[in-house]
Design a protein around this motif. Structure first.
Motif, mmCIF file in Angstrom:
data_model
loop_
_atom_site.group_PDB
_atom_site.id
_atom_site.type_symbol
_atom_site.label_atom_id
_atom_site.label_comp_id
_atom_site.label_asym_id
_atom_site.label_seq_id
_atom_site.Cartn_x
_atom_site.Cartn_y
_atom_site.Cartn_z
ATOM 1 N N GLU A 1 0.826 -1.205 0.000
ATOM 2 C CA GLU A 1 0.000 0.000 0.000
ATOM 3 C C GLU A 1 0.866 1.263 0.000
ATOM 4 N N GLN A 2 2.112 1.134 0.487
ATOM 5 C CA GLN A 2 3.053 2.261 0.469
ATOM 6 C C GLN A 2 3.863 2.286 -0.827
ATOM 7 N N ASN A 3 3.467 1.450 -1.790
ATOM 8 C CA ASN A 3 4.129 1.378 -3.105
ATOM 9 C C ASN A 3 5.596 0.981 -3.001
ATOM 10 N N THR A 4 5.881 0.050 -2.090
ATOM 11 C CA THR A 4 7.218 -0.527 -2.009
ATOM 12 C C THR A 4 7.397 -1.496 -3.172
ATOM 13 N N THR A 5 8.496 -1.375 -3.894
ATOM 14 C CA THR A 5 8.757 -2.278 -5.013
ATOM 15 C C THR A 5 9.181 -3.634 -4.460
ATOM 16 N N MET A 6 8.434 -4.693 -4.806
ATOM 17 C CA MET A 6 8.651 -5.994 -4.185
ATOM 18 C C MET A 6 8.539 -7.136 -5.190
ATOM 19 N N ILE A 7 9.307 -8.188 -4.913
ATOM 20 C CA ILE A 7 9.146 -9.483 -5.582
ATOM 21 C C ILE A 7 8.860 -10.491 -4.488
ATOM 22 N N ILE A 8 7.725 -11.187 -4.591
ATOM 23 C CA ILE A 8 7.283 -12.079 -3.527
ATOM 24 C C ILE A 8 7.071 -13.479 -4.096
ATOM 25 N N VAL A 9 7.947 -14.407 -3.724
ATOM 26 C CA VAL A 9 7.713 -15.819 -4.017
ATOM 27 C C VAL A 9 6.779 -16.336 -2.926
ATOM 28 N N THR A 10 5.626 -16.819 -3.312
ATOM 29 C CA THR A 10 4.615 -17.160 -2.300
ATOM 30 C C THR A 10 3.748 -18.327 -2.745
ATOM 31 N N HIS A 11 3.220 -19.034 -1.753
ATOM 32 C CA HIS A 11 2.214 -20.070 -2.008
ATOM 33 C C HIS A 11 0.850 -19.609 -1.502
ATOM 34 N N GLU A 12 0.753 -18.350 -1.100
ATOM 35 C CA GLU A 12 -0.513 -17.780 -0.630
ATOM 36 C C GLU A 12 -1.240 -17.182 -1.836
ATOM 37 N N MET A 13 -2.085 -17.964 -2.475
ATOM 38 C CA MET A 13 -2.718 -17.535 -3.726
ATOM 39 C C MET A 13 -3.660 -16.351 -3.531
ATOM 40 N N ALA A 14 -4.451 -16.376 -2.456
ATOM 41 C CA ALA A 14 -5.385 -15.273 -2.219
ATOM 42 C C ALA A 14 -4.622 -13.978 -1.962
ATOM 43 N N PHE A 15 -3.523 -14.089 -1.244
ATOM 44 C CA PHE A 15 -2.686 -12.918 -0.976
ATOM 45 C C PHE A 15 -2.091 -12.373 -2.273
ATOM 46 N N ALA A 16 -1.566 -13.250 -3.102
ATOM 47 C CA ALA A 16 -0.992 -12.825 -4.389
ATOM 48 C C ALA A 16 -2.048 -12.162 -5.255
ATOM 49 N N ARG A 17 -3.235 -12.714 -5.255
ATOM 50 C CA ARG A 17 -4.324 -12.147 -6.068
ATOM 51 C C ARG A 17 -4.690 -10.747 -5.600
ATOM 52 N N ASP A 18 -4.693 -10.539 -4.286
ATOM 53 C CA ASP A 18 -5.160 -9.267 -3.740
ATOM 54 C C ASP A 18 -4.088 -8.178 -3.719
ATOM 55 N N VAL A 19 -2.806 -8.554 -3.594
ATOM 56 C CA VAL A 19 -1.747 -7.581 -3.343
ATOM 57 C C VAL A 19 -0.890 -7.299 -4.575
ATOM 58 N N ALA A 20 -0.646 -8.306 -5.403
ATOM 59 C CA ALA A 20 0.304 -8.155 -6.508
ATOM 60 C C ALA A 20 -0.270 -7.300 -7.639
ATOM 61 N N ASP A 21 0.629 -6.559 -8.289
ATOM 62 C CA ASP A 21 0.268 -5.848 -9.512
ATOM 63 C C ASP A 21 0.418 -6.763 -10.729
ATOM 64 N N GLN A 22 1.386 -7.678 -10.643
ATOM 65 C CA GLN A 22 1.546 -8.671 -11.689
ATOM 66 C C GLN A 22 1.964 -9.992 -11.068
ATOM 67 N N VAL A 23 1.701 -11.068 -11.799
ATOM 68 C CA VAL A 23 1.965 -12.422 -11.313
ATOM 69 C C VAL A 23 2.700 -13.193 -12.401
ATOM 70 N N ILE A 24 3.700 -13.959 -11.971
ATOM 71 C CA ILE A 24 4.386 -14.888 -12.865
ATOM 72 C C ILE A 24 4.157 -16.296 -12.344
ATOM 73 N N PHE A 25 3.720 -17.194 -13.231
ATOM 74 C CA PHE A 25 3.617 -18.610 -12.880
ATOM 75 C C PHE A 25 4.761 -19.341 -13.548
ATOM 76 N N MET A 26 5.591 -20.021 -12.720
ATOM 77 C CA MET A 26 6.732 -20.775 -13.232
ATOM 78 C C MET A 26 6.492 -22.269 -13.083
ATOM 79 N N ASP A 27 7.005 -23.012 -14.046
ATOM 80 C CA ASP A 27 6.943 -24.471 -13.981
ATOM 81 C C ASP A 27 8.110 -25.017 -14.792
ATOM 82 N N GLY A 28 8.864 -25.929 -14.198
ATOM 83 C CA GLY A 28 9.979 -26.523 -14.914
ATOM 84 C C GLY A 28 11.047 -25.537 -15.328
ATOM 85 N N GLY A 29 11.213 -24.457 -14.554
ATOM 86 C CA GLY A 29 12.268 -23.504 -14.833
ATOM 87 C C GLY A 29 11.953 -22.476 -15.898
#
Length: 261
Positions: free
Chosen positions: A203-231
């Motif tokens: 909310e303070q516009n801190t630039t962040m990269i968050i590796v997370t397994h909290e899907m609801a949190f990622a949906r609500d907080v992230a501006d963009q999302v990357i899904f990785m699989d197999g590198g």
């Protein structure tokens, strides 16, 4: 101009190709969530950004400055690695606090060590150290830990230790704050207090990269999302595009499995 530009990063461990052609950019004040199964390359990617691992191919730039280019040995000098790491603040899943230091000492340690390299340190040592301590206290207050400044890690809950780790990462004013599954070592009750802090930073516009397994949190907080699989990056976009309405079958399968766990 983007704060971070990642271009064609690859990382191999022997014959195992852990990261393949990873490219993305991050704008000032944005939060990027990286999701995916264990072994998908998420943590290795963070370690490459923080120079804890050296990519085999590709380049990294922060605010237009090329920090690493696999094709340019001049960007890989060990003497410059510490300076380059200062662009990134890292919060690990297992806290990594120094047990012999108090919460405040953990937060201010790096600043005190770096201060000794300043040209004016000998002349203004008391003033400089006082400023570092005041900043550390302010960061602990921001984390809701003003009354824990003198406590040692063993006297703190897991959630409190992780909030000290976040304050420590913020202490050197990094361009980008990185989280490697910051709640994975916490029980559900303590997870909430750490996510609340990260949400406040967003909310303070801190630039962040968050590796997370909290899907609801990622949906609500992230501006963009990357899904990785197999590198590889399978899908990237807004939370609406990736989590709510994924286009790729591999993304849908992951989200379906995750929702069933």
């Amino acid at each position: 101009m983007s704060v971070l530009e990642v271009r064609h990063i690859e990382k191999h461990f022997g014959a195992t190709r852990v990261l393949e052609d990873i490219s993305f950019s991050l704008e000032e004040g944005q939060a990027l969530a990286i999701i995916g199964s264990s072994g998908s390359g998420k943590t290795t990617l963070l370690r490459c950004l923080n120079f804890l691992e050296r990519p085999d191919r590709g380049s990294l730039a922060v605010r237009g400055e090329t920090l690493f280019d696999a094709a340019d040995p001049a960007t890989q000098r060990e003497a410059e690695v510490r300076r380059k790491r200062l662009h990134f603040g890292m919060v690990f899943q297992s806290f990594h606090l120094f047990p012999q230091y108090t919460a405040l000492e953990n937060v201010t340690l790096a600043g005190r060590l770096l201060a000794k390299e300043r040209a004016d340190y000998k002349r203004d040592q008391k003033r400089i150290l006082r400023q570092i301590e005041e900043q550390g206290k302010a960061l602990l207050e921001q984390m809701g830990l003003s009354d824990r400044a003198g406590h040692y890690p063993h006297q703190l809950s897991g959630g409190q230790q992780q909030r000290v780790a976040i304050a420590r990462a913020l202490a050197l004013s990094p361009d980008i704050l990185c989280f490697d599954e910051p709640t994975s070592a916490l029980d559900p009750e303590l997870t909430g207090e750490v996510l609340k802090v990260i949400r406040s930073l967003a909310e303070q516009n801190t630039t962040m990269i968050i590796v997370t397994h909290e899907m609801a949190f990622a949906r609500d907080v992230a501006d963009q999302v990357i899904f990785m699989d197999g590198g590889v990056i399978v899908e990237q976009g807004t939370p609406e595009q990736v989590i709510v309405h994924p286009q790729q079958e591999r993304t849908r399968q992951f989200l379906t499995r995750f929702s069933q766990n």
